[in-house]
Enzyme design. Structure first.
Site, PDB file in Angstrom:
ATOM      1  N   ARG A 264      64.424  95.723 -72.460  1.00 14.55           N
ATOM      2  CA  ARG A 264      63.731  95.237 -71.271  1.00 14.55           C
ATOM      3  C   ARG A 264      62.242  95.318 -71.565  1.00 14.55           C
ATOM      4  NH1 ARG A 264      60.003  97.764 -67.346  1.00 14.55           N
ATOM      5  NH2 ARG A 264      60.301  96.738 -65.347  1.00 14.55           N
ATOM      6  N   ASP A 266      58.553  95.338 -70.569  1.00 15.88           N
ATOM      7  CA  ASP A 266      57.812  95.715 -69.365  1.00 15.88           C
ATOM      8  C   ASP A 266      56.619  94.797 -69.128  1.00 15.88           C
ATOM      9  OD1 ASP A 266      57.025  97.747 -67.244  1.00 15.88           O
ATOM     10  OD2 ASP A 266      55.269  97.853 -68.558  1.00 15.88           O
ATOM     11  N   VAL A 268      55.433  91.725 -68.790  1.00 20.49           N
ATOM     12  CA  VAL A 268      54.939  90.753 -69.768  1.00 20.49           C
ATOM     13  C   VAL A 268      53.861  89.845 -69.186  1.00 20.49           C
ATOM     14  CG1 VAL A 268      57.107  90.810 -71.040  1.00 20.49           C
ATOM     15  CG2 VAL A 268      56.760  89.047 -69.289  1.00 20.49           C
ATOM     16  N   HIS A 269      53.729  89.824 -67.852  1.00 15.45           N
ATOM     17  CA  HIS A 269      52.642  89.043 -67.253  1.00 15.45           C
ATOM     18  C   HIS A 269      51.278  89.607 -67.630  1.00 15.45           C
ATOM     19  CE1 HIS A 269      54.039  92.150 -64.395  1.00 15.45           C
ATOM     20  NE2 HIS A 269      52.750  92.351 -64.183  1.00 15.45           N
ATOM     21  N   GLU A 302      60.399  91.755 -67.449  1.00 17.51           N
ATOM     22  CA  GLU A 302      59.749  91.967 -66.157  1.00 17.51           C
ATOM     23  C   GLU A 302      58.522  91.064 -66.172  1.00 17.51           C
ATOM     24  OE1 GLU A 302      57.612  95.313 -63.326  1.00 17.51           O
ATOM     25  OE2 GLU A 302      57.494  95.490 -65.511  1.00 17.51           O
ATOM     26  N   ASP A 323      62.055  91.104 -58.785  1.00 25.95           N
ATOM     27  CA  ASP A 323      61.450  91.939 -57.740  1.00 25.95           C
ATOM     28  C   ASP A 323      61.535  91.269 -56.378  1.00 25.95           C
ATOM     29  OD1 ASP A 323      60.807  94.049 -59.353  1.00 25.95           O
ATOM     30  OD2 ASP A 323      58.742  93.435 -59.696  1.00 25.95           O
ATOM     31  N   HIS A 394      62.834 102.425 -60.788  1.00 27.07           N
ATOM     32  CA  HIS A 394      61.816 103.463 -60.977  1.00 27.07           C
ATOM     33  C   HIS A 394      60.497 103.093 -60.309  1.00 27.07           C
ATOM     34  CE1 HIS A 394      60.365 100.797 -64.209  1.00 27.07           C
ATOM     35  NE2 HIS A 394      59.218 101.418 -64.043  1.00 27.07           N
ATOM     36  N   ASP A 395      60.119 101.813 -60.387  1.00 23.72           N
ATOM     37  CA  ASP A 395      58.857 101.364 -59.799  1.00 23.72           C
ATOM     38  C   ASP A 395      58.873 101.506 -58.282  1.00 23.72           C
ATOM     39  OD1 ASP A 395      56.897 100.655 -61.642  1.00 23.72           O
ATOM     40  OD2 ASP A 395      57.845  98.739 -62.085  1.00 23.72           O
ATOM     41  N   GLY A 398      59.317 105.308 -57.374  1.00 20.09           N
ATOM     42  CA  GLY A 398      58.267 106.173 -57.890  1.00 20.09           C
ATOM     43  C   GLY A 398      56.871 105.800 -57.476  1.00 20.09           C
ATOM     44  N   ASN A 399      56.637 104.549 -57.111  1.00 22.75           N
ATOM     45  CA  ASN A 399      55.297 104.149 -56.694  1.00 22.75           C
ATOM     46  C   ASN A 399      55.062 104.339 -55.200  1.00 22.75           C
ATOM     47  OD1 ASN A 399      54.178 103.528 -59.184  1.00 22.75           O
ATOM     48  ND2 ASN A 399      55.095 101.495 -59.218  1.00 22.75           N
TER      49      ASN A 399
END
Length: 609
Positions: A264, A266, A268-269, A302, A323, A394-395, A398-399
């Protein structure tokens, strides 16, 4: 079988037993190899080669040798391609002989993409031990649950004792707190023996803020631009060929030498690359022409830009984290509208339906959260399996300031409805560790930097939340857990003792039941699934019926009422009821009623004509 990925940098034990050391250091006039010998060291000059390379081949090193490179009179640095750094990112690297590990899973060819059910976990907090072995000891639990793939949050060596993993600086070295390279290989081999795939989260858009020494001796590794997390990687300017090769080899290294089943990539944008083909295209091509020819290898992105061009074509990426579907479901469940959730607050049900039937919710529309910039491209042509859906990751946990899981924020009935949508929709589902038993431990943001950087991170973390009304007061912001405090990490560990309690067992059984239905009834029909194959019937403001034509022609239908009012006089599909999220739904459907917060699935097993 023994596997080694041969690279143009790092170390390689040659057939005659000598070790070759290679470093790209175009910013240095000379480089020495420093081999630890007890309390002292042996210093060997490295031969300068064209285009900034330095090399040393010696019989004074072997398996277990610890070494660094001296790139100036005083500065000694670890190997950026270190396979293992037992003393953390500032200390010496260790020579590893990959062929010393014997693989016995040579029969393993992976599993097709449509069979994937991802389980994202953080190695340090998943088990009490916080190690690769701790994960390995719970593989049978994951098999019983019904997931088919583990997704490890990044394990590349990071500074300090604890980290989410996105601050890695030695991208080829599993962090020593989790175990040795052999321990990670044992985990993957054991997973394969139990039919589980293993994915790895990798970060190719930046390095962590501490422990990256490349700027000292290889400044062309970076460009004069920044990502939200630091200086951008040079993928498209002078000397970028070497940089691109570094990352392509990192991809192949994890897939060849460790036999991971997928990666995966992370954020990439935030990869800044104007070349053609860009680095993502090159990575995909290298994988498809390499290990992907021998076994199932899956690549997931992502990408906040919602670029459909990377998906859906042979040789490209299998899927993208969506997302959009998380955000729409979250707004429906919680009513929250701050931050990026405001892009979905106008009509969360409409956004959810678009995700379920077309992929992205944003396919070129303007985003309030992004200063009215247009976001995304059309994705209606893509199959549902080109998207990874989730209600937690996790995002998104966790955020939050206090790392709350949905089980802490949402009543059980609405949460069961959302879970039932996510796990039985044709998209590829992802679970975040602990959600399957309604874990009540938070997942907080934690790290372990040097004192000055640690203080800056703590202050920055609290400043991020200052724009939220709940944290406008400084005292409220000071209540946000300190990322650098060891207790923040300890509080984030899963409480496995709670798993056996009845309320947690009921959640586990729900997930297990849904994944069993998915495995038996949906997965065999996903092959051949095409985009644009669904029909939608709006039942109410927050209620909908969606029918998908699956790959074998069967009709897979969702009835969802994600609101507080019952839907009356509803036309019910003339097909067997496969699952209902609540006991009262089946009887209600016979009268054309769909109660509040109810989800039902039906299957009409017709065939293509």
């Amino acid at each position: 079988m023994r596997y080694q990925h041969v690279m143009p940098f790092g170390t390689q034990v040659l057939d005659d037993g000598r070790v070759r050391f290679r470093l790209w250091a175009p910013g240095s006039e000379k480089v020495s190899l420093c081999i630890e010998q007890g309390a002292g060291e042996l210093s060997l000059p490295m031969e300068a080669q064209p285009q900034g390379w330095f090399e040393c081949i010696t019989d004074r090193a072997g398996a277990g040798t610890r070494y660094r490179y001296r790139v100036s009179d005083e500065m000694r640095v670890p190997d950026p391609a270190s396979r293992y750094n037992p003393g953390d990112v500032h200390q010496a690297s260790e020579v590893v002989v990959p062929q010393s590990f014997t693989w016995t899973d040579t029969h393993w060819k992976g599993r097709p993409w449509e069979e994937v059910v991802l389980y994202e976990l953080h190695v340090g907090t998943f088990s009490p031990e916080g190690t690769f072995k701790g994960v390995r000891d719970r593989l049978d639990y994951l098999v019983e649950l019904g997931v088919t793939a583990i997704e490890l949050m990044p394990v590349a060596d990071f500074p300090g004792e604890r980290n989410w993993g996105y601050d890695g600086v030695l991208l080829f070295a599993p962090d020593h707190r989790y175990g040795r390279p052999e321990d990670l290989k044992e985990l993957i081999q054991s997973a394969h023996e139990k039919g589980l795939m293993v994915f790895l989260d990798v970060v190719y858009n930046h390095f962590g803020p501490e422990g990256n020494y490349l700027h000292l001796y290889a400044p062309p590794f970076f460009k004069d631009e920044h990502t939200p997390w630091g200086v951008a990687i040079n993928y498209d300017a002078v000397h970028s060929r070497t940089v691109r090769d570094f990352y392509i080899h990192n991809v192949l290294y994890w897939l060849d030498e460790y036999r991971f089943d997928g990666l995966r990539l992370d954020a990439v944008h935030s990869i800044l690359d104007d070349s053609s083909p860009d680095i993502l295209d090159e990575i995909a091509e290298a994988v498809r022409n390499g290990p992907g020819q021998e076994r199932h290898i899956h690549l997931v992105l992502e990408n906040d830009n919602n670029e459909a061009r990377y998906l859906g074509r042979p040789g490209r990426f299998d899927a993208q984290w969506n997302d959009d579907i998380h955000h729409a479901l979250h707004v429906l469940l919680t009513g929250e509208s701050g931050g990026y959730y405001r892009d979905y607050a106008d009509n969360p049900m409409r956004h959810l339906v678009r995700c379920l039937t077309e992929g992205f919710a944003y396919q070129g529309e303007t985003s309030l959260h992004r200063n009215n910039e247009r976001r995304g491209t059309s994705s209606v042509h893509l199959p549902a399996t080109a998207f990874v859906s989730m209600i937690q990751n996790h995002d998104q946990v966790g955020n939050r300031a206090f790392g709350e899981r949905l089980s802490m924020l949402v009543d059980p009935r609405p949460l069961r409805a959302a879970i039932s949508v996510m796990l039985l929709a044709p998209e590829i589902p992802l679970l975040f560790m602990g959600e399957e038993f309604g874990a009540l431990t938070p997942f907080l943001f934690f790290c372990d930097f040097g004192p000055e950087l640690a203080q800056a991170v703590t202050e920055g973390r609290r400043k991020e939340f200052a724009r939220f009304p709940a944290f406008s007061d400084p005292a409220a912001r000071n209540s946000i857990p300190d990322p650098g405090h060891p207790d923040t990490f300890q509080r984030s560990k899963l409480d496995w003792h709670s798993w056996a309690q009845p309320e947690h067992q009921s959640w586990f059984e729900l997930y297990k039941t849904l994944l069993g239905i998915r495995r038996e009834h949906l997965v065999p029909r996903l092959r051949g699934l095409e985009g644009g194959n669904s029909t939608v019937r709006v039942l109410g403001e927050r209620s909908v019926a969606i029918e998908w034509r699956l790959g074998d022609g069967s009709r897979w239908t969702l009835l969802a009422n994600l609101g507080k009012s019952a839907i009356l006089d509803m036309a019910v599909p003339d097909a067997p009821l496969l699952f209902a999220s609540e006991d009262d739904i089946a009887a209600s459907l016979t009268t054309g009623t769909l109660p509040p917060w109810s989800v039902a699935w039906t299957l009409e097993n017709t065939k293509n004509e």
